[in-house]
Design an enzyme around this catalytic site. Structure first.
Site, PDB file in Angstrom:
ATOM      1  N   ASP A 117     -11.949  13.901  -4.014  1.00 54.82           N
ATOM      2  CA  ASP A 117     -11.394  14.720  -2.937  1.00 54.82           C
ATOM      3  C   ASP A 117     -12.451  15.082  -1.903  1.00 54.82           C
ATOM      4  OD1 ASP A 117      -8.805  14.821  -3.892  1.00 54.82           O
ATOM      5  OD2 ASP A 117      -9.030  16.779  -4.828  1.00 54.82           O
ATOM      6  N   SER A 146      -7.630  13.233  -6.834  1.00 55.83           N
ATOM      7  CA  SER A 146      -8.529  14.314  -7.192  1.00 55.83           C
ATOM      8  C   SER A 146      -9.697  13.765  -7.982  1.00 55.83           C
ATOM      9  CB  SER A 146      -7.762  15.399  -7.957  1.00 55.83           C
ATOM     10  OG  SER A 146      -8.558  16.544  -8.118  1.00 55.83           O
ATOM     11  N   ASP A 169     -16.823  14.424  -5.491  1.00 54.76           N
ATOM     12  CA  ASP A 169     -15.659  14.002  -6.253  1.00 54.76           C
ATOM     13  C   ASP A 169     -14.692  13.295  -5.298  1.00 54.76           C
ATOM     14  OD1 ASP A 169     -13.899  15.832  -5.021  1.00 54.76           O
ATOM     15  OD2 ASP A 169     -13.806  17.150  -6.730  1.00 54.76           O
TER      16      ASP A 169
END
Length: 177
Positions: free
Chosen positions: A176, A26, A174
């Site tokens: 993800d 993440s 990011d």
């Protein structure tokens, strides 16, 4: 291999699966690496079903005796990448503006050590942006995020390296994506 989280949501719906699992770092600190679960609607599981799965997982004492999943497990690959990129192309954007600037505008792109490097670069190129400078120092997936404290595009520090590329636009996603 690495795939962006939105592609998992797409794949769950496209393949009509019951659920999807994303193993992810993440955009959290490395000690919070883990996985995310997605339901058949392509969205993250809401608290009640997620809590039920966590409870069942906590009861597992031997990982080699986990109940088999009906229909099995399917890893997504290049065939889903292609379908996903075709779907991304349908998102309304100003194509005239891209025709005008796509060969002139330079974009530095960093996936911040996450899953979006390859597909993000392809999506930008297929949209018509031809001067993509990938931030090689932050391109390969690495859950330790060595050049940033928090790999989140909301924090200006993540752009420190991409600023040195001298692009017209800096783009970060990011991990993800």
């Amino acid at each position: 291999g690495p795939h962006p989280t939105p592609e998992l949501s797409f794949a769950v719906m496209h393949l009509h699966t019951y659920a999807g699992i994303m193993i992810t770092a993440s955009h959290n600190s490395k000690e919070y690496n883990g996985y995310k679960l997605y339901g058949e609607d392509g969205g993250q599981l809401p608290p009640k079903p997620a809590d039920e799965i966590v409870r069942e997982r906590q009861e597992v004492t031997d990982i080699f005796h986990i109940k088999k999943v009906a229909g099995g497990i399917k890893k997504i690959g290049s065939e889903i990448d292609k379908e996903y990129l075709n779907q991304v192309k349908t998102i309304p954007i100003n194509r005239d503006l891209i025709k005008k600037w796509g060969d002139k505008l330079t974009i530095s792109f960093t996936p911040l050590y996450g899953a979006g490097g390859d597909l993000g670069s392809k999506a930008l190129k297929e949209a018509g942006f031809n001067k993509i400078l990938t931030v090689k120092e932050q391109f390969k997936p690495d859950g330790t995020f060595p050049t940033v404290k928090y790999p989140n595009p909301e924090f200006h520090e993540v752009f420190k390296i991409s600023e040195s590329y001298g692009a017209d636009v800096e783009l970060a996603v990011d991990p993800d994506s």
